[in-house]
Design an enzyme around this catalytic site. Sequence first.
Site, PDB file in Angstrom:
ATOM      1  N   HIS A  96     -16.136 -24.137  25.991  1.00 41.92           N
ATOM      2  CA  HIS A  96     -15.862 -23.177  27.065  1.00 41.92           C
ATOM      3  C   HIS A  96     -15.430 -23.987  28.291  1.00 41.92           C
ATOM      4  CE1 HIS A  96     -16.018 -20.194  30.060  1.00 41.92           C
ATOM      5  NE2 HIS A  96     -17.169 -20.581  30.594  1.00 41.92           N
ATOM      6  N   CYS A  99     -19.666 -15.646  29.537  1.00 38.28           N
ATOM      7  CA  CYS A  99     -18.720 -16.661  29.022  1.00 38.28           C
ATOM      8  C   CYS A  99     -18.952 -17.008  27.558  1.00 38.28           C
ATOM      9  CB  CYS A  99     -18.782 -17.922  29.864  1.00 38.28           C
ATOM     10  SG  CYS A  99     -18.324 -17.619  31.563  1.00 38.28           S
ATOM     11  N   ASN A 110     -11.776 -21.097  34.810  1.00 39.72           N
ATOM     12  CA  ASN A 110     -12.787 -20.513  33.923  1.00 39.72           C
ATOM     13  C   ASN A 110     -12.375 -19.077  33.601  1.00 39.72           C
ATOM     14  OD1 ASN A 110     -14.997 -19.348  32.725  1.00 39.72           O
ATOM     15  ND2 ASN A 110     -16.492 -20.139  34.188  1.00 39.72           N
TER      16      ASN A 110
END
Length: 322
Positions: free
Chosen positions: A249, A113, A279
């Site tokens: 994020h 990520c 996500n």
Amino acid sequence: MIYSRIEGSGRHLPEKILTNHDLEKLVDTSDEWIKTRTGVERRHIASKDQATSDLGIEAAKKAIIDANISKEDIDLIVLGTTTPDYVFPNTATLIQEGLGIHGCPAFSLEAACSGFVYALSTADKFVRSGSSKCALVIGAEVMTKLIDWEDRSTCVLFGDGAGALILKPSEEQGIIDCKLGADGKYKDLLWYPAGVSKNFDKLGGNLTNLEMSGNDVFKVAVKTLGNVAEDTLNQNNINKDELDWLVPHQANLRIIQATAKRLELPMNKVILTVHDHGNTSSASIPMAFDVGVKDGRIQRGQLILMEAFGGGFTWGSVLMRY
Ligand code: ACO
């Protein structure tokens, strides 16, 4: 002094939307549980034949138009992704081909990520050094292709998408500082236990699944993101109240709230897309940034902090004036 500065941005999401209510029909979960624990309400899902490069190409085309450049101006492509189309060629070259440009360096970085902040930080060095006059930086993922749709602990979290930025050199302040970090001792807390040189026979096709120790990831993420955000501001002599926007994020609303609290930042100074996108790993920051710019919240000259945390663990921050 030469800075790298964002000239334009774009995002692309697959058409298909899967809501929490849709997931209630697939696994033993509820809209209430998912919203309360994660903040996610819906996510976009790539179709069977939609690859990471397809999403990246569309996001890049929009960024090129937004930056008012010609595709031939691009002299560097850096992509952050955890879900490449193939083992090789690297997906950045597929995006290059899809855009119809040839010859410039194009490579992919894999840092889960944190892939986009790693990619942006790398492109920033090329632009500042004079090696690139116009860089295309992309975060693109099809995380849902790695998901076991029978595992309620992971399938509710992820979504697909791509975001892209155009970076150019400028005498005006742009990217001020990038901080990257990693610690492989946490590798087993969040991982996909198959790849080219290990467990290749289990790769894909739901033969294996993303594995995550959610609680442990949560605790380390909150602590690490708070530290990297605070260190970035302190080391650049910036007070917390000078920050205009946090573009984090988008893994989990509660992780984002914890970082905002540590920065004493009200939530109306945080760009949130986790409710709509889930996500999306490397794609989440450039997409959130584009949402904030396009809806008029992020304005030229404002001070922005991006921060990310992902499997590895990896983490990073980018402090900039837009
Ligand atoms: N629906 C309903 N119940 C569920 C679900 C679900 N989808 N998933 C788990 N549960 C249950 C569990 O089985 C457990 O039940 P039990 O108490 O009977 O055993 C209960 O809910 C609590 O489970 P926890 O895992 O303790 O729940 P938690 O509050 O920790 O939330 C979550 C889980 C959302 C995964 C959280 O830990 C988290 O967000 N962690 C961080 C994850 C993350 O950010 N990952 C991405 C990092 S970035 C990257 O690189 C991919």
